[in-house]
Design an enzyme around this catalytic site. Structure first.
Site, PDB file in Angstrom:
ATOM      1  CG  LEU A 248      -0.470  -0.294   2.613  1.00 48.70           C
ATOM      2  CD1 LEU A 248       0.432   0.794   3.172  1.00 48.70           C
ATOM      3  CD2 LEU A 248      -1.670  -0.458   3.556  1.00 48.70           C
TER       4      LEU A 248
ATOM      5  CG  HIS B 107       4.901   2.011 -10.650  1.00 51.34           C
ATOM      6  ND1 HIS B 107       5.320   1.691  -9.376  1.00 51.34           N
ATOM      7  CD2 HIS B 107       3.540   1.979 -10.615  1.00 51.34           C
ATOM      8  CE1 HIS B 107       4.262   1.437  -8.613  1.00 51.34           C
ATOM      9  NE2 HIS B 107       3.177   1.617  -9.336  1.00 51.34           N
TER      10      HIS B 107
END
Length: 279
Positions: free
Chosen positions: A60, A151
């Protein structure tokens, strides 16, 4: 005979998470009495699922933890922390940070830590939520003025003719002189102390195994690299699977506490939060 306990591991479909969970998912370490099933979802979906406690063990964003601290406790291993680097803002043209409130920004989700950091920089933003892997195209084709990139896009944006406006990891370093706490792994409190500690040890073993068998773990992680070369995937994994991933330590804990304090002081989370960890 010990009864098998089935647990779900949920994480992002990204090379760094895949690298960390390689040994657990591929049966490279002994996991009895647990049987782990595997769920891959983008981080904003996982954040939303954590609000209702869907998965026993989940990756998370630290941003969401204050909202789920009653259900989950953080593991000291498995954190993604940047060292003077992190999510970035990109655009087709030079845009001043002071002008961010005037432009349309594509973001990967309002519960991501990247979004929280952006609002620490500029609280008054106009944004649209876009799946993280489509944000570069949103900016490239002019549907958004600026993109908030998480990312592997942090390594590939320039190949699309985009330019970096701000590295939020460098901004954080300048503000705090601490590592940038982006995300971690949390386990549901209702599993009980014995299970929690056992699973925590297994995750640490999985990370240690991947670091020791780096080539094999990287080969596995490459399938989640969305076209990254092995060289770039290795670089990306190295950015976010490091010493603080094995144990976030005192500096990592202080960084998370500082993030929550700053967010609360600026009205970006509803209440103070002291992160709790499996010891």
């Amino acid at each position: 005979m010990t009864e098998t306990l089935s647990l779900t591991i949920a994480h992002s479909p990204d090379p760094d998470d895949a690298f960390m969970f390689y040994a657990l998912v591929q049966g490279k370490i002994e996991t009895a009495p647990f049987h782990f099933s595997h769920v891959l979802q983008d981080i904003e979906t996982l954040n939303r699922a954590a609000l209702s406690g869907t998965y026993e063990l989940t990756a998370l964003s630290f941003h969401v933890y204050p909202y789920v601290a009653d259900r989950y406790i953080l593991l000291t291993c498995g954190s993604s922390m940047g060292a003077r680097y992190g999510p970035i803002l990109v655009a087709r043209e030079n845009i001043s940070v002071t002008d961010l409130k005037k432009v349309r920004i594509a973001v990967p989700g309002t519960l991501t830590t990247a979004f929280l950091l952006l609002r620490l920089v500029e609280p008054e933003i106009r944004f649209v939520v876009v799946p993280f892997d489509r944000i570069l195209d949103e900016v490239r084709y002019g549907r958004a003025d600026v993109g908030l990139i998480i990312h592997e896009g942090q390594l590939t944006y320039s190949s699309l003719g985009l330019r970096k406006i701000l590295d939020l990891g460098q901004w954080w370093e300048d503000q705090t002189h601490l590592p940038l706490p982006l995300g971690g792994n949390a386990i549901r409190r209702d599993l009980g102390e014995s299970v929690i500690h056992h699973v925590s040890r297994l995750l640490r073993q999985s990370i240690e195994f991947a670091l020791t068998h780096r080539d094999d773990a990287l080969t596995y992680a490459l399938q989640f690299g969305r076209g990254l070369s092995r060289e770039l995937a290795d670089r990306f994994v190295g950015m976010y699977v490091n010493a603080l991933t094995l144990d976030c330590g005192a500096s990592g804990r202080k960084a998370i506490e500082t993030l929550f304090r700053m967010a609360y002081e600026r009205g970006l989370i509803p209440a103070p939060c002291s992160p709790q960890f499996v010891e």
